[in-house]
Design a protein around this motif. Structure first.
Motif, PDB file in Angstrom:
ATOM      1  N   THR A  52       1.001  -1.074   0.078  1.00 21.03           N
ATOM      2  CA  THR A  52      -0.248  -0.136  -0.365  1.00 21.03           C
ATOM      3  C   THR A  52       1.198   1.261   0.226  1.00 21.03           C
ATOM      4  O   THR A  52       2.036   1.387   0.742  1.00 21.03           O
ATOM      5  CB  THR A  52      -1.060  -0.094   1.079  1.00 21.03           C
ATOM      6  OG1 THR A  52      -1.654  -1.094   1.283  1.00 21.03           O
ATOM      7  CG2 THR A  52      -1.781   1.414   1.328  1.00 21.03           C
ATOM      8  N   HIS A  73       1.275   4.768   1.445  1.00 18.43           N
ATOM      9  CA  HIS A  73       1.205   5.834   2.222  1.00 18.43           C
ATOM     10  C   HIS A  73       1.052   7.976   2.227  1.00 18.43           C
ATOM     11  O   HIS A  73       2.033   7.796   0.991  1.00 18.43           O
ATOM     12  CB  HIS A  73       0.644   5.772   3.665  1.00 18.43           C
ATOM     13  CG  HIS A  73       1.430   3.921   3.695  1.00 18.43           C
ATOM     14  ND1 HIS A  73      -0.232   3.730   4.035  1.00 18.43           N
ATOM     15  CD2 HIS A  73       1.749   2.900   4.014  1.00 18.43           C
ATOM     16  CE1 HIS A  73       0.184   2.480   4.152  1.00 18.43           C
ATOM     17  NE2 HIS A  73       1.352   2.024   4.433  1.00 18.43           N
ATOM     18  N   ARG A  74      -0.281   7.928   2.097  1.00 17.61           N
ATOM     19  CA  ARG A  74       0.520   9.022   1.771  1.00 17.61           C
ATOM     20  C   ARG A  74       0.523  10.274   2.796  1.00 17.61           C
ATOM     21  O   ARG A  74      -0.025  11.591   2.668  1.00 17.61           O
ATOM     22  CB  ARG A  74      -1.218   9.992   1.086  1.00 17.61           C
ATOM     23  CG  ARG A  74      -2.498   9.765   2.335  1.00 17.61           C
ATOM     24  CD  ARG A  74      -4.156  10.536   1.345  1.00 17.61           C
ATOM     25  NE  ARG A  74      -4.872  10.903   2.384  1.00 17.61           N
ATOM     26  CZ  ARG A  74      -4.817  12.395   3.517  1.00 17.61           C
ATOM     27  NH1 ARG A  74      -3.440  12.823   2.682  1.00 17.61           N
ATOM     28  NH2 ARG A  74      -5.487  12.468   3.758  1.00 17.61           N
ATOM     29  N   THR A 104      -3.837   5.373   6.791  1.00 25.25           N
ATOM     30  CA  THR A 104      -4.573   5.717   5.549  1.00 25.25           C
ATOM     31  C   THR A 104      -6.363   5.716   5.042  1.00 25.25           C
ATOM     32  O   THR A 104      -6.807   6.060   4.605  1.00 25.25           O
ATOM     33  CB  THR A 104      -3.988   4.318   4.260  1.00 25.25           C
ATOM     34  OG1 THR A 104      -2.858   5.015   4.603  1.00 25.25           O
ATOM     35  CG2 THR A 104      -4.276   4.557   2.781  1.00 25.25           C
ATOM     36  N   ASP A 137      -8.586   7.225   7.580  1.00 21.32           N
ATOM     37  CA  ASP A 137      -7.966   8.488   6.598  1.00 21.32           C
ATOM     38  C   ASP A 137      -9.796   8.340   5.747  1.00 21.32           C
ATOM     39  O   ASP A 137      -9.819   9.802   5.713  1.00 21.32           O
ATOM     40  CB  ASP A 137      -7.176   8.861   6.175  1.00 21.32           C
ATOM     41  CG  ASP A 137      -7.520  10.604   5.098  1.00 21.32           C
ATOM     42  OD1 ASP A 137      -7.478  11.218   6.583  1.00 21.32           O
ATOM     43  OD2 ASP A 137      -6.833  10.541   4.373  1.00 21.32           O
TER      44      ASP A 137
END
Length: 226
Positions: free
Chosen positions: A2, A4-5, A215, A218
């Motif tokens: 994944t 992640h931001r 993530t 959110d």
């Protein structure tokens, strides 16, 4: 893997990390003030167990609650405790008074992430667990009528799932509906199938695991308009 931001944009405020460490260390049943890292941001209280306290992370700033709080400009209050459940570890510190700590913080938002540890008291204490879930959520709703309460499906940590997991999830979901709280489902599956997201103890997420949880959390919060 994944992506992640959570980038260093708002994490530049190093004071946040130091303040979060102080909050995490305060596990005694005394009121915990909000970390005013964001003067114009809401106060958000997290009521949970080790998965919300951040056990297994390399630093408290790496736990999912702190990642989303920093990203969203929330002032985090997090008295979450290892082993805590709706009935587990409630007879003495840190369990005693933890609900009151959340109330005393006068939060704008409350996030409830409880129930994992109560599986270890099933089925012998099933009635007590179901009643305690209703009591805790009703207490929060009554004491904090202006707060937005978000109840998260209890986390789980292994791919194998005893039948008690689904049972406790149903009780938490029903109790959340009973107080008209927002509810986030499927959280018990968020780290399923990813052994690389687990810390060395095999029980808690590592930094990558908490980032993945952040993530997902959110996205769920955004879907709720938060």
């Amino acid at each position: 893997m994944t992506t992640h931001r959570f980038l260093p944009s708002r994490l530049i405020a190093s004071v946040v990390g130091a303040a979060v460490v102080a909050v995490m260390a305060a596990c005694a049943p005394t009121p915990i003030p909000a970390v005013q890292a964001f003067p114009d941001g809401p106060t958000v209280a997290f009521y949970g167990d080790s998965y919300t306290r951040g056990t297994g992370a390399s630093d408290p700033s790496k736990r999912w609650s702190s990642l989303i709080s920093t990203e969203r400009g929330w002032n985090e209050v997090n008295p979450s405790a290892n082993g805590l459940g709706f009935i587990n570890k409630r007879s003495g510190a840190p369990g005693t008074g933890l609900v009151q700590q959340v109330i005393d913080a006068k939060p704008d938002i409350v996030m409830v992430t409880m129930g994992l540890n109560d599986n270890f008291s099933m089925p012998g204490k099933a009635d007590a667990i179901e009643a305690a879930i209703t009591t805790d959520l009703s207490t929060l709703a009554t004491a904090l009528p202006e707060a937005r309460i978000v109840v998260v499906e209890p986390f789980w940590y292994t791919d194998e799932r005893p039948s008690s997991v689904a049972t406790i999830i149903s009780w938490v979901r029903d109790a959340a509906a009973g107080i008209d709280a927002d509810y986030i489902e499927d959280a018990s599956h968020w780290i399923e199938g990813h052994p690389e997201w687990m810390a060395g103890d095999g029980l808690h997420p590592n930094d990558a695991g908490y980032a993945a949880m952040a993530t997902r959390m959110d996205a769920e919060l955004s879907a709720l308009g938060l």
